[in-house]
Design a protein around this motif. Structure first.
Motif, PDB file in Angstrom:
ATOM      1  N   LYS A   5       0.867  -1.084   0.049  1.00 26.68           N
ATOM      2  CA  LYS A   5      -0.114   0.033  -0.096  1.00 26.68           C
ATOM      3  C   LYS A   5       0.688   1.140  -0.069  1.00 26.68           C
ATOM      4  N   LEU A   6       0.601   2.163  -0.746  1.00 25.83           N
ATOM      5  CA  LEU A   6       1.620   3.527  -0.986  1.00 25.83           C
ATOM      6  C   LEU A   6       1.068   4.724  -0.426  1.00 25.83           C
ATOM      7  N   CYS A   7      -0.220   5.205  -0.831  1.00 22.98           N
ATOM      8  CA  CYS A   7      -0.816   6.510  -0.224  1.00 22.98           C
ATOM      9  C   CYS A   7      -2.266   6.445  -0.946  1.00 22.98           C
ATOM     10  N   PRO A   8      -2.947   7.491  -0.564  1.00 23.09           N
ATOM     11  CA  PRO A   8      -3.967   8.049  -1.255  1.00 23.09           C
ATOM     12  C   PRO A   8      -3.674   8.663  -2.470  1.00 23.09           C
ATOM     13  N   GLU A  10      -4.772  11.054  -4.031  1.00 27.05           N
ATOM     14  CA  GLU A  10      -4.527  12.659  -3.900  1.00 27.05           C
ATOM     15  C   GLU A  10      -3.198  13.301  -3.400  1.00 27.05           C
ATOM     16  N   GLU A  11      -2.498  12.086  -2.737  1.00 26.42           N
ATOM     17  CA  GLU A  11      -1.237  12.467  -2.144  1.00 26.42           C
ATOM     18  C   GLU A  11      -0.011  12.438  -3.281  1.00 26.42           C
ATOM     19  N   ILE A  12      -0.344  12.027  -4.510  1.00 28.41           N
ATOM     20  CA  ILE A  12       0.601  12.244  -5.620  1.00 28.41           C
ATOM     21  C   ILE A  12      -0.157  13.345  -6.366  1.00 28.41           C
ATOM     22  N   PRO A  13       0.665  14.390  -6.792  1.00 26.63           N
ATOM     23  CA  PRO A  13      -0.015  15.531  -7.605  1.00 26.63           C
ATOM     24  C   PRO A  13      -0.309  15.162  -8.919  1.00 26.63           C
ATOM     25  N   TRP A  98      -1.550   1.008  -4.928  1.00 24.58           N
ATOM     26  CA  TRP A  98      -0.853   0.052  -4.440  1.00 24.58           C
ATOM     27  C   TRP A  98       0.312  -0.378  -5.318  1.00 24.58           C
TER      28      TRP A  98
ATOM     29  N   GLN B 555       2.648  22.014 -12.185  1.00 17.69           N
ATOM     30  CA  GLN B 555       3.041  20.807 -13.180  1.00 17.69           C
ATOM     31  C   GLN B 555       3.122  21.087 -14.306  1.00 17.69           C
ATOM     32  N   ARG B 810       4.745  17.829   1.223  1.00 20.52           N
ATOM     33  CA  ARG B 810       4.861  16.479   0.747  1.00 20.52           C
ATOM     34  C   ARG B 810       5.362  16.100  -0.320  1.00 20.52           C
ATOM     35  N   ASN B 811       5.686  17.002  -1.486  1.00 21.73           N
ATOM     36  CA  ASN B 811       5.992  16.805  -2.705  1.00 21.73           C
ATOM     37  C   ASN B 811       7.706  16.801  -2.816  1.00 21.73           C
ATOM     38  N   ILE B 815       7.526   8.561  -0.671  1.00 17.69           N
ATOM     39  CA  ILE B 815       6.493   7.973   0.213  1.00 17.69           C
ATOM     40  C   ILE B 815       7.180   6.735   0.752  1.00 17.69           C
ATOM     41  N   LEU B 817       7.591   3.635   2.728  1.00 19.90           N
ATOM     42  CA  LEU B 817       7.047   2.425   2.875  1.00 19.90           C
ATOM     43  C   LEU B 817       6.752   1.670   4.319  1.00 19.90           C
ATOM     44  N   ASN B 820       4.165   3.445   6.271  1.00 19.90           N
ATOM     45  CA  ASN B 820       2.755   3.315   5.964  1.00 19.90           C
ATOM     46  C   ASN B 820       1.703   2.419   6.921  1.00 19.90           C
ATOM     47  N   ARG B 823       0.609   4.761   9.604  1.00 18.98           N
ATOM     48  CA  ARG B 823      -0.286   5.877   9.006  1.00 18.98           C
ATOM     49  C   ARG B 823      -1.391   5.375   8.800  1.00 18.98           C
ATOM     50  N   HIS B 824      -1.628   3.978   8.371  1.00 18.96           N
ATOM     51  CA  HIS B 824      -2.888   3.505   7.972  1.00 18.96           C
ATOM     52  C   HIS B 824      -3.598   2.687   8.873  1.00 18.96           C
ATOM     53  N   GLU B 828      -0.713  -3.400   5.879  1.00 21.35           N
ATOM     54  CA  GLU B 828      -1.504  -4.120   4.870  1.00 21.35           C
ATOM     55  C   GLU B 828      -0.402  -4.249   3.740  1.00 21.35           C
TER      56      GLU B 828
END
Ligand code: SRM
Ligand SMILES: Cc1cc2nc3c(=O)[nH]c(=O)nc-3n(C[C@H](O)[C@H](O)[C@H](O)COP(=O)(O)OP(=O)(O)OC[C@H]3O[C@@H](n4cnc5c(N)ncnc54)[C@H](O)[C@@H]3O)c2cc1C
Ligand code: SF4
Ligand code: FES
Lengths: 101, 832
Positions: A5-8, A10-13, A98, B555, B810-811, B815, B817, B820, B823-824, B828
Motif C-alpha cells: 500500500k502506498l498512499c491515497p 491525492e497525495e500524488i500531484p 498499491w 506541473q 509532501r512533494n 513515499i 513504505l 505506511n 499511518r494507515h 497491509e
C-alpha cells in the motif's frame, strides 16, 4: 512479490509523481492524465536522470536532464531515442495506490 | 464510423510527405491507397545525382520502404499507373484495370521531362534524367560506351554530365542559351562556373540548337547533329532541357490546368474541392515549383486540410538553388538579376575563382548569386526570405555573416559558415559530442530535411543551441535546395498545435483565457495535455497576461521552478539564497555555514552572480534547509527560474574613489522591486558606479552605469551562449527614474517576448526603436507599463517559505513504505 500500500491517490500531484525508496533503486510512481497510475524505475535509460522530476503529459514523461520522452506504460523511450526502463505493476483501489514489489 | 477513403496518385516526394504529415495528425481518419508508376517505395529523388556520381547507392536513398506502407496500413500499388479518374463515380482506374473509389483524391504526379521533338528522339540510348530507371540506364551506358551528350545546361543537365564524367565518359553539354544555368545565374557567374567545370573535363556547345539524333550501325544512337552542321559523337543522349508539370491525367478528368493543376491556398483543385494536388504537378498562384522545399510546405498545408484542421494556408515560397557537383560551389536565391530600381554589390575575383553578387532593393536583400565561395548562402537566403532591413550592415554584407556580425558587435561562436570545409571528425555540438560525420550520415540515411529532425535524431543543437548555425549549414550543404531554414518563432509552438507563439499570446489576451486546459480547447490542441515544450510556455503566457487571475500550474513548470532549486546531474539540488545586490552580513554567512554543515552540503561555491551556492542537497532536505535560511532572514535567490536572477553591483560611490553614484544602494532597490518576477527567460541586471563598469553592466538584460550627472541605461545585453553587448537605451537623472524606465522596459519584454526569448533576442526581433518609442518617448505608456509591473509583483511571496507548508511540502518527501503501516493503522500487504 507482494502488493504494497502506498498512499491515497491525492497525495500524488496530478500530472506529477512521487518517489518510493527501494533497496534496488528508487521507483517513480506517476499520476498521469485521466488519473491513471504508472510506476517505473526512477532512472532514465539515457544517463540515469530522475524521471519522477520530469514534466508529465499524456501517458509520457519528459526526463528533466536532457529531455528524453518515456512511455510510462511500457517504459520504452519514444523514437528516435532508444532505451527502456523497468516498469512495475501498480493499481488504485478505493482511492489508494498499491505497488507490487 | 466508417473511415473515409483517400487515394493518392503518384508515389513521390511531395505526395508521401503529405501522407506522413497526415498520419501524424490523424492516423485513423482515412483508408489510404497509393498508386505509383515506379516499381519502388518512396525515394529521395534529389539524391539520384550522388548515386549517378557514385557517392551513394540506391538503398541509401530510400525514404519509405515497403514496410512503412504496411506498418501504416497503406495499400500501395507500386508499378501501376493511373489512367483514368471518374469524377462522377469518384473512382480511379489503373493501367492493369484495378479500380478504387475515393472520398478524397490527392494528385502528386510530379513532372515529366521535356523531350525535344527532333528526329531520332526515340532511338535506344536517348533518355531523360528523372528517376531510378534513368539513373540505372546511365550507369549501364557508362560501362559500355564512351561518348555522351547532355542536352540542356540547367541544374539537372550539369549534375548528369558531372556524374557521367566521374563514371568515365567524355561528355559534351549542348545548350541553347548564351550561358549555362541562365535561369539561376547571371552571365558572369555562369562563365566562372563553366570554367571550373571545363577544368573537370566537361565540354560545352553554347547557343547550339539540336537538329537531329543520328543512329549508329548498331541501331543505337551514335551522334547528335546541331543546326549549324556540327556533329558530336554520342552513344548516350540525356535530355535535360526542362520539365513540364505532369497534368495529362488531370486534364483528361477536366480539372483546370495551366502549366500545372491549378490549386487554391489549401491545395484543393479549383475545379473540384474533393481533389487535391501537391508537388511539381501543381500550379499555385501562377507558379509550379521544381524544388523540394516549397513542395514540403505545400504537403504540410494539404495534410492539415485533409485532417480537418483547416487553419493552414500555403502562401508561396522563395526558393534557392544549389548545384550538387563536388568541388564546385554555386548558390543563387531570390531575384538575382536586379533591375533599374535595385542596387548591386559585386565581388569578382576571376583568378581566385570567386564571384558574388548581392542585389539590394529598398534596403533589403532581394537576391544573391555566388560561385566559388558559397559558405554564406544559407545566411543570405535567410535575409532574403525574412525581408530584413540590411541598411546597417550594408558595408559589410559582402564579406559574409561572421565578418558582418563581428562588425555589429555580434561575434560569438555561432556557425561561421565554414561547415562545408570541416572534416567529418570535427565536433559540431559540444554539449552532446556530435561530430559532423554523424550529422551528415543521419541526414542522408534517414532522409532528414529540417533542423528539428536533425535535433531529434542526432541530438546536435538540442541543448544550448550555440551550434544551431553550423548544423543549419551542414543541412544546407548536404541536402542542397531542399533545405529551408525557418525562424523558430515563426513555426508552431510544438507538435501539439498549429499555432505560433505570437498567435497563442494574442488569443490568451483577446479571449481572456485563464487556464491551460481552456487555452488548449480554444486553440484546438491536438494532444490531451500538451508536452514539455508547450505547457511551460502556456503557463508563462497565462500568468504574465493575467496576474492574480490566471492559475499558475506548477506541473507545467520545469522541475527547477517546481522544486525551487536547480536539479543536478545526480538528482540532487542546489540552493542559492538571495544576497540583495551581492551584499551579505556576518550573520547571514554564519547561517549559511551552519546550514552547509548541518545538511552535509558537499560543495559551497561563490557563483558568477555574486552570491553563494550550496550544491548537492537531497530533495527531501530542501524544505529543512530553506527553513533554517528563512529563519536567518534569507529568501530564495530564484537561481533556477525564468525570472529575475541577480542584480550585480560594484562598490560604487559608497567606497570607491572613482564612484559617481551609490551603486550598491540602487542595486538593492532594483532587486527588491523585481523580486519574484517571472519572465520569458531569465533576467539579469547590474549597476556600476562609474564607466569603469566593474559590475559588467554592458552584458546585462538591463545595465545601469552611473555618471556624474545621473545614469546611463543599457538594455538587451547577454553574457551567455553568444555574447551580446547591451545597447544604449537612454540617460536618466535619478534612482526613481532608473526604476521606472528599467521596470517599464522589463514589463514590455514580459508582455511581448516569446517564451525562452532573452531580451537580446526579443530586441533583435522587434528592434530597439520599438522599445524606445514605447518606453523612452511615450511617458504615459511608460508609466502604464511600470504600473502593470508593480501590480504583478505586489506582495510577491518567498517561494521557499510557501513550499515549506503543508500540503506542498509532501512533494519533497518520498513515499515511505515502512511508515505506511503506522499511518494507515495496520501493515497491509496482500500477496498476489
Ligand atoms: C551557478 C552558476 C555558475 C557559477 O557557479 O557561477 C550558473 C549555473 C548554471 N547556469 Fe549559468 N550560472 C551562473 C551564472 C551565469 C552567468 C554569469 C552572470 O549571471 O553574471 C551567465 C552569463 C550571463 C547571462 O546570462 O547573460 C550564465 C549563463 C547561462 C546560460 C546562457 C544564457 C544565454 O541566454 O545565453 C545558461 C543556459 C540557459 O539559461 O538556457 C545557463 C544555465 C545554467 C544552469 C542553470 C544550467 C541548468 O539548466 O542546469 C546551471 C546550473 C548549475 C547547477 O547545477 O546548479 N547559464 N550563467 C551561476 C549562478 C549565478 C547566480 O548567482 O544566480
Ligand atoms: C536528378 C535530380 C536531382 C534533383 N536535385 C534537386 C535538389 O538538389 N534540390 C531540390 O530541391 N530538388 C531537386 N530535384 C527536384 C525534386 O526531386 C523534385 O522537385 C521532387 O521530387 C518533386 O516531387 P513530386 O512529388 O512533385 O514529384 P516526384 O517525386 O517526381 O513524384 C511523382 C511520382 O508520381 C508518379 N506518377 C506520375 N503520374 C502517375 C500516374 N498517373 N499514376 C501513378 N503514378 C504516377 C511518378 O512516376 C513519380 O514517381 C532533383 C530532381 C532530379 C530528377
Ligand atoms: S554551470 Fe554553466 S557553464 Fe558550467 S557546465 Fe553548467 S551550464 Fe555550463
Ligand atoms: S538522463 Fe534522461 S534524458 Fe539524459
Amino acid at each position: 512479490m507482494a502488493w504494497q500500500k502506498l498512499c491515497p491517490l491525492e497525495e500524488i500531484p496530478a500530472l506529477g509523481a512521487r518517489v518510493v525508496e527501494h533497496a534496488d533503486g528508487d521507483i517513480a510512481v506517476f499520476r498521469a492524465a485521466g488519473d491513471s497510475v504508472f510506476a517505473v524505475a526512477d532512472a532514465c535509460p539515457h544517463k540515469g536522470g530522475p524521471l519522477s522530476q520530469g514534466i508529465v503529459h499524456g501517458h509520457k514523461v519528459t526526463c528533466p536532464l536532457h529531455g528524453w520522452n518515456i512511455e510510462l506504460a511500457s517504459g520504452h523511450a519514444c523514437a528516435p531515442d532508444e532505451g527502456c526502463v523497468r516498469n512495475y505493476p501498480v493499481r488504485i483501489e478505493a482511492g489508494t495506490v498499491w505497488l507490487e514489489l | 464510423m466508417q473511415k473515409q477513403k483517400l487515394v493518392m496518385v503518384g508515389n513521390g516526394m511531395a505526395g508521401v510527405k503529405t501522407l506522413e504529415e497526415l498520419i501524424k495528425h490523424a492516423p485513423d481518419l482515412f483508408d489510404i491507397t497509393v498508386f505509383g508508376a515506379e516499381p519502388h517505395g518512396n525515394y529521395n529523388r534529389i539524391l539520384l545525382s550522388p548515386v549517378l556520381a557514385g557517392e551513394m547507392t540506391l538503398p541509401d536513398i530510400m525514404l519509405n520502404d515497403l514496410d512503412w506502407y504496411r506498418d501504416n496500413g497503406i495499400t500501395l500499388h507500386a508499378g501501376r499507373k493511373v489512367v483514368e479518374i471518374n469524377r462522377a463515380r469518384r473512382t480511379v482506374r489503373a493501367d492493369d484495370g484495378t479500380e478504387v473509389a475515393y472520398d478524397r483524391l490527392l494528385l502528386a504526379t510530379g513532372s515529366v521531362p521535356f523531350i525535344l521533338p527532333v528526329p531520332g528522339k526515340d532511338l535506344p540510348g536517348v533518355i531523360a534524367y528523372r528517376d531510378i530507371a534513368d539513373t540505372e540506364a546511365m550507369i549501364e551506358a557508362a560501362q559500355h560506351h564512351r561518348h555522351a551528350v547532355v542536352i540542356g545546361a540547367g541544374l539537372l543537365g550539369l549534375e548528369a554530365a558531372n556524374g557521367l564524367i566521374l563514371r568515365g565518359m567524355e561528355v559534351t553539354v549542348v545548350h541553347l542559351g548564351g550561358w549555362i544555368m541562365e535561369r539561376q545565374l547571371d552571365k558572369a557567374a555562369a562563365d566562372m562556373l563553366q570554367a571550373s567545370l571545363e577544368a573537370k573535363g566537361m565540354k560545352f556547345c553554347l547557343q547550339a540548337q539540336t537538329a537531329e539524333l543520328l543512329a549508329a550501325d548498331s541501331g543505337r544512337v551514335g551522334a547528335v547533329r546541331l543546326k549549324d552542321g556540327t556533329e558530336l559523337a554520342a552513344d548516350l543522349v540525356v535530355m535535360a532541357a526542362g520539365i513540364r508539370p505532369s497534368t495529362s491525367l488531370a486534364e483528361s478528368a477536366r480539372l483546370h490546368c495551366e502549366r500545372g493543376i491549378v490549386v487554391t491556398d489549401t491545395l484543393q483543385t479549383v475545379t473540384d474541392p474533393r481533389i487535391y494536388a501537391v508537388g511539381e504537378c501543381a500550379n499555385h498562384r501562377g507558379t509550379a515549383y521544381g524544388l523540394v522545399a516549397p513542395l514540403f510546405d505545400q504537403a504540410k498545408v494539404c495534410a492539415n486540410h485533409l485532417a480537418g484542421f483547416g487553419i493552414g494556408r500555403y502562401l508561396g515560397s522563395v526558393t534557392s538553388t544549389k548545384l550538387k557537383v563536388t568541388g564546385v560551389d554555386v548558390f543563387s536565391a531570390g531575384d538575382f538579376q536586379g533591375g533599374a530600381d535595385c542596387d548591386e554589390i559585386v565581388l569578382h575575383d576571376r583568378a581566385g575563382g570567386v564571384y558574388k553578387k548581392l542585389v539590394l532593393k529598398d534596403d533589403k536583400l532581394a537576391g544573391a548569386v555566388m560561385v566559388g565561395d558559397t559558405a554564406d548562402g544559407a545566411w543570405y537566403f535567410q535575409l532574403v526570405r525574412e525581408g530584413k532591413d540590411v541598411a546597417e550592415m550594408r558595408d559589410h554584407l559582402m564579406f559574409g555573416q561572421s565578418f558582418t556580425q563581428s562588425q555589429l558587435g555580434d561575434a560569438g561562436h555561432q556557425g561561421q559558415s565554414q561547415a562545408a570545409l570541416l572534416p567529418d571528425t570535427a565536433e559540431i555540438c559540444g554539449c552532446n559530442g556530435v561530430c559532423k560525420g554523424t550529422i551528415v550520415k543521419a541526414i542522408r540515411e534517414k532522409g532528414l530535411f529540417t533542423l528539428d529532425e536533425v535535433k531529434k535524431h542526432t541530438k546536435a543543437s538540442s541543448s544550448c543551441g550555440s551550434c544551431t548555425g553550423l548544423v543549419e549549414q551542414i543541412l544546407a550543404s548536404t541536402v542542397g535546395g531542399a533545405y529551408q531554414s525557418t525562424d523558430k518563432f515563426a513555426k508552431p509552438v510544438c507538435g501539439c498545435t498549429e499555432h505560433t507563439h505570437g498567435e497563442v499570446r494574442e488569443a490568451i489576451r483577446q479571449q481572456k483565457l485563464l487556464t491551460i486546459p481552456d487555452t488548449m480547447r480554444a486553440l484546438e490542441w491536438s494532444t490531451p495535455n500538451g508536452c514539455a515544450t508547450c505547457r511551460p510556455a502556456l503557463n508563462y503566457y497565462l500568468i504574465s497576461t493575467w496576474p492574480f487571475e490566471a492559475e499558475d500550474d506548477p506541473q507545467s513548470r520545469f522541475i527547477n521552478e517546481r522544486a525551487h532549486a536547480n536539479i543536478q546531474k545526480d538528482g540532487t539540488y542546489s540552493v542559492v539564497p538571495r544576497m540583495w545586490g551581492g551584499l551579505t552580513t556576518p550573520d547571514e554567512l554564519r547561517a549559511i555555514a551552519d546550514a552547509a554543515e548541518k545538511y552535509k552540503v558537499p560543495t559551497v561555491k561563490v557563483t558568477g552572480g555574486q552570491r553563494i551556492d550550496l550544491l548537492g542537497v537531497k530533495k527531501s532536505d530542501l524544505p529543512l534547509i530553506w527553513s533554517d535560511l528563512n529563519a536567518a532572514g534569507m529568501v530564495s535567490g530564484h537561481a533556477y527560474g525564468k525570472s529575475l536572477r541577480t542584480v550585480k553591483t560594484c562598490v560604487g560611490k559608497e567606497h570607491c574613489r572613482f564612484g559617481t553614484q551609490l551603486a550598491m544602494d540602487l542595486g538593492v532597490k532594483l532587486e527588491k522591486m523585481l523580486f519574484g518576477m517571472w519572465s520569458p527567460h531569465k533576467v539579469k541586471l547590474a549597476v556600476s558606479g562609474c564607466p569603469r563598469n566593474c559590475a559588467e553592466s554592458g552584458i546585462k538584460d538591463v545595465g545601469v552605469i552611473g555618471v556624474d550627472s545621473g545614469y546611463e541605461l543599457y538594455v538587451a545585453g547577454n553574457g551567455g551562449i553568444k555574447t551580446e553587448v547591451a545597447q544604449f537605451f537612454c540617460k536618466v537623472g535619478s534612482d526613481e527614474e532608473v526604476m521606472e524606465y528599467g521596470g517599464a522596459f522589463l514589463q514590455l519584454y514580459r508582455e511581448e517576448a516569446y517564451y525562452l526569448e532573452r531580451t537580446c533576442h526579443y530586441i533583435e526581433r522587434v528592434g530597439l526603436e520599438h522599445a524606445k518609442k514605447l518606453v523612452v518617448e511615450d511617458a504615459a505608456n511608460r508609466k502604464a507599463l511600470y504600473e502593470r509591473l508593480l501590480f504583478a509583483l505586489k506582495d510577491a511571496p518567498d517561494p521557499w517559505a510557501e513550499q515549506r507548508t503543508a500540503p506542498l511540502v509532501r512533494n519533497y518527501q518520498p513515499i515511505d513504505l515502512t511508515n505506511n503501516g503506522d499511518r494507515h493503522g495496520l501493515a497491509e500487504t496482500v500477496s498476489s
